[in-house]
Design a protein around this motif. Sequence first.
Motif, mmCIF file in Angstrom:
data_model
loop_
_atom_site.group_PDB
_atom_site.id
_atom_site.type_symbol
_atom_site.label_atom_id
_atom_site.label_comp_id
_atom_site.label_asym_id
_atom_site.label_seq_id
_atom_site.Cartn_x
_atom_site.Cartn_y
_atom_site.Cartn_z
ATOM 1 N N GLY A 121 0.794 -1.226 0.000
ATOM 2 C CA GLY A 121 0.000 0.000 0.000
ATOM 3 C C GLY A 121 0.823 1.271 0.000
ATOM 4 N N GLU A 122 2.125 1.160 0.303
ATOM 5 C CA GLU A 122 2.983 2.338 0.210
ATOM 6 C C GLU A 122 3.491 2.489 -1.218
ATOM 7 O OE1 GLU A 122 4.597 2.844 4.776
ATOM 8 O OE2 GLU A 122 6.037 2.323 3.199
ATOM 9 N N THR A 123 3.964 3.680 -1.526
ATOM 10 C CA THR A 123 4.456 3.949 -2.875
ATOM 11 C C THR A 123 5.951 3.646 -2.977
ATOM 12 O OG1 THR A 123 5.009 6.236 -2.349
ATOM 13 C CG2 THR A 123 2.758 5.802 -3.130
ATOM 14 N N VAL A 124 6.437 3.654 -4.199
ATOM 15 C CA VAL A 124 7.874 3.479 -4.413
ATOM 16 C C VAL A 124 8.653 4.575 -3.702
ATOM 17 C CG1 VAL A 124 9.670 3.779 -6.175
ATOM 18 C CG2 VAL A 124 7.872 2.079 -6.511
ATOM 19 N N LYS A 125 8.155 5.798 -3.743
ATOM 20 C CA LYS A 125 8.838 6.897 -3.047
ATOM 21 C C LYS A 125 8.919 6.621 -1.551
ATOM 22 C CE LYS A 125 7.883 10.755 -6.209
ATOM 23 N NZ LYS A 125 7.220 12.069 -6.359
ATOM 24 N N GLN A 126 7.867 6.090 -0.993
ATOM 25 C CA GLN A 126 7.887 5.752 0.431
ATOM 26 C C GLN A 126 8.836 4.590 0.718
ATOM 27 O OE1 GLN A 126 3.567 5.346 0.665
ATOM 28 N NE2 GLN A 126 3.469 7.033 2.137
ATOM 29 N N ALA A 127 8.913 3.653 -0.201
ATOM 30 C CA ALA A 127 9.854 2.539 -0.046
ATOM 31 C C ALA A 127 11.292 3.053 -0.042
ATOM 32 C CB ALA A 127 9.656 1.521 -1.161
ATOM 33 N N LEU A 128 11.584 3.977 -0.952
ATOM 34 C CA LEU A 128 12.933 4.563 -0.997
ATOM 35 C C LEU A 128 13.205 5.381 0.264
ATOM 36 C CD1 LEU A 128 13.172 5.664 -4.744
ATOM 37 C CD2 LEU A 128 14.052 3.582 -3.683
ATOM 38 N N ALA A 129 12.173 6.029 0.789
ATOM 39 C CA ALA A 129 12.335 6.786 2.035
ATOM 40 C C ALA A 129 12.655 5.854 3.196
ATOM 41 C CB ALA A 129 11.069 7.585 2.332
ATOM 42 N N ARG A 130 12.101 4.655 3.191
ATOM 43 C CA ARG A 130 12.420 3.676 4.232
ATOM 44 C C ARG A 130 13.900 3.274 4.158
ATOM 45 N NH1 ARG A 130 8.591 1.104 7.190
ATOM 46 N NH2 ARG A 130 6.426 1.658 6.749
ATOM 47 N N ILE A 131 14.392 3.128 2.942
ATOM 48 C CA ILE A 131 15.818 2.814 2.775
ATOM 49 C C ILE A 131 16.671 3.972 3.288
ATOM 50 C CG2 ILE A 131 17.641 2.461 1.053
ATOM 51 C CD1 ILE A 131 15.627 0.869 -0.591
ATOM 52 N N LYS A 132 16.286 5.171 2.935
ATOM 53 C CA LYS A 132 17.039 6.347 3.371
ATOM 54 C C LYS A 132 17.074 6.465 4.888
ATOM 55 C CE LYS A 132 17.383 11.345 2.645
ATOM 56 N NZ LYS A 132 16.783 12.529 1.960
ATOM 57 N N ALA A 133 15.978 6.083 5.538
ATOM 58 C CA ALA A 133 15.889 6.214 6.994
ATOM 59 C C ALA A 133 16.597 5.080 7.733
ATOM 60 C CB ALA A 133 14.424 6.261 7.421
ATOM 61 N N HIS A 134 16.940 4.009 7.023
ATOM 62 C CA HIS A 134 17.570 2.866 7.691
ATOM 63 C C HIS A 134 19.020 3.209 8.047
ATOM 64 C CE1 HIS A 134 18.833 -1.189 8.657
ATOM 65 N NE2 HIS A 134 17.582 -1.612 8.526
ATOM 66 N N PRO A 135 19.432 2.992 9.288
ATOM 67 C CA PRO A 135 20.785 3.383 9.697
ATOM 68 C C PRO A 135 21.899 2.566 9.056
ATOM 69 C CG PRO A 135 19.690 2.151 11.443
ATOM 70 C CD PRO A 135 18.651 2.436 10.410
ATOM 71 N N LYS A 136 21.573 1.431 8.454
ATOM 72 C CA LYS A 136 22.598 0.559 7.871
ATOM 73 C C LYS A 136 22.570 0.541 6.346
ATOM 74 C CE LYS A 136 23.895 -0.683 11.989
ATOM 75 N NZ LYS A 136 25.172 -0.216 12.569
ATOM 76 N N LEU A 137 21.766 1.409 5.747
ATOM 77 C CA LEU A 137 21.688 1.481 4.292
ATOM 78 C C LEU A 137 21.895 2.912 3.823
ATOM 79 C CD1 LEU A 137 18.587 -0.796 3.588
ATOM 80 C CD2 LEU A 137 20.926 -1.231 2.797
ATOM 81 N N THR A 138 22.421 3.047 2.622
ATOM 82 C CA THR A 138 22.589 4.361 2.004
ATOM 83 C C THR A 138 21.755 4.389 0.735
ATOM 84 O OG1 THR A 138 24.831 4.603 2.867
ATOM 85 C CG2 THR A 138 24.220 5.988 0.991
ATOM 86 N N LEU A 139 20.859 5.359 0.630
ATOM 87 C CA LEU A 139 20.005 5.480 -0.543
ATOM 88 C C LEU A 139 20.764 6.177 -1.667
ATOM 89 C CD1 LEU A 139 17.196 5.171 -1.858
ATOM 90 C CD2 LEU A 139 16.648 7.444 -0.956
ATOM 91 N N THR A 140 20.784 5.547 -2.836
ATOM 92 C CA THR A 140 21.432 6.149 -4.000
ATOM 93 C C THR A 140 20.467 6.287 -5.177
ATOM 94 O OG1 THR A 140 22.191 4.020 -4.901
ATOM 95 C CG2 THR A 140 23.645 5.127 -3.317
ATOM 96 N N HIS A 141 19.210 5.868 -4.989
ATOM 97 C CA HIS A 141 18.279 5.815 -6.115
ATOM 98 C C HIS A 141 17.100 6.757 -5.960
ATOM 99 C CE1 HIS A 141 20.001 2.632 -8.553
ATOM 100 N NE2 HIS A 141 20.319 2.015 -7.427
ATOM 101 N N THR A 142 16.613 7.195 -7.102
ATOM 102 C CA THR A 142 15.340 7.891 -7.242
ATOM 103 C C THR A 142 14.408 6.928 -7.986
ATOM 104 O OG1 THR A 142 15.930 8.782 -9.402
ATOM 105 C CG2 THR A 142 16.540 10.101 -7.457
ATOM 106 N N PRO A 143 13.114 7.219 -8.047
ATOM 107 C CA PRO A 143 12.245 6.346 -8.838
ATOM 108 C C PRO A 143 12.726 6.192 -10.287
ATOM 109 C CG PRO A 143 10.912 7.737 -7.435
ATOM 110 C CD PRO A 143 12.336 8.217 -7.277
ATOM 111 N N GLU A 144 13.255 7.276 -10.848
ATOM 112 C CA GLU A 144 13.711 7.226 -12.238
ATOM 113 C C GLU A 144 14.919 6.308 -12.398
ATOM 114 O OE1 GLU A 144 11.201 10.556 -11.461
ATOM 115 O OE2 GLU A 144 13.113 10.015 -10.514
ATOM 116 N N SER A 145 15.885 6.418 -11.489
ATOM 117 C CA SER A 145 17.071 5.552 -11.600
ATOM 118 C C SER A 145 16.735 4.117 -11.218
ATOM 119 C CB SER A 145 18.205 6.081 -10.720
ATOM 120 O OG SER A 145 17.882 5.992 -9.345
#
Length: 334
Positions: A121-145
Amino acid sequence: MITFFRRLLALCLTFILLLAMAAAYVVHRTGQELQRPLSISQPTEWTLNKGASTIGLANQWSKQGWIETSFWIKVAVRLDSSLTKIKAGTYELTPGVSVRQQLEKIIRGEQKAFYLTLVEGETVKQALARIKAHPKLTLTHTPESLAKLIDFDGANPEGMLFPDTYQFHLGETDSALLTRAAKRMRTEIDAVWKQRANQLPLKSSYEMVILASIIEKETGVAAERPLIASVFVNRLRKGMRLQTDPTVIYGMGERFDGDIRRQDLREKTPYNTYRINGLPPTPIALVGREALEAAARPLDSNMYYFVAKGDGSHQFSQTLAEHNRAVNQYIRNK
């Protein structure tokens, strides 16, 4: 002369015996020391860098005060060469577990697992935000990439990640995790599409995902999903507009403030199913297996309408007159 050689032989034998006893003592004492637990009171996250040796490990643990001395681990390495085959990574050291058991875990490469949950039920943007908020992961992607990463033929990869809890180890990239989630989604789509009902008004498995995403957003009651699906399928077959609020909200994007107004329902966006015919151009959320199955095998019903009761469930109606009465009961008269 004979007496001299006898004495010399006796001395040699005594010396050899003492050496054997000393060796036996060292082996026994080393075993004892390696059976001692580390001096830690709670689970401790610890990282072994690439190229580090067991001797270096022993020195680190000694400096941390987790062992009294590094000597016995160094001796153990001399006695057992398999103890040198440690693997770099991040481990969880456990209270009460012996030094040898901790070493064996590091030799096996049993790194500490971390987890990330992608939610239905969450969006891709919200999924990427979860990655960004995780202390052990680094977000490098946008929906486009992300679309390029997973070889999605389009600019908006909405709905192309499978919602689940994913395990990873420290150092794993967001690309690796997202690729796994996308691969899992393709597997789920293919499996469900092969088992779809006959004569569905859907042209492709992608349209099934679009419909499933609407079902996912419309209800959190698992038992209702096949009936919700039947309403939308019935409307598609009859050429009726879907008129579902979650598509309006998705089309509004960042402008949505929690309320849908009349002007929002009248606004013609590619996703506003009050204004467009058929399905929107893409899914509007991540979808789980149950929503996919509901879209592929909807309940056989004569229902064309539903309205939220306010408790998470819905009232279903066959005719517009019945639906209007339900709207008055559950919404307008409140």
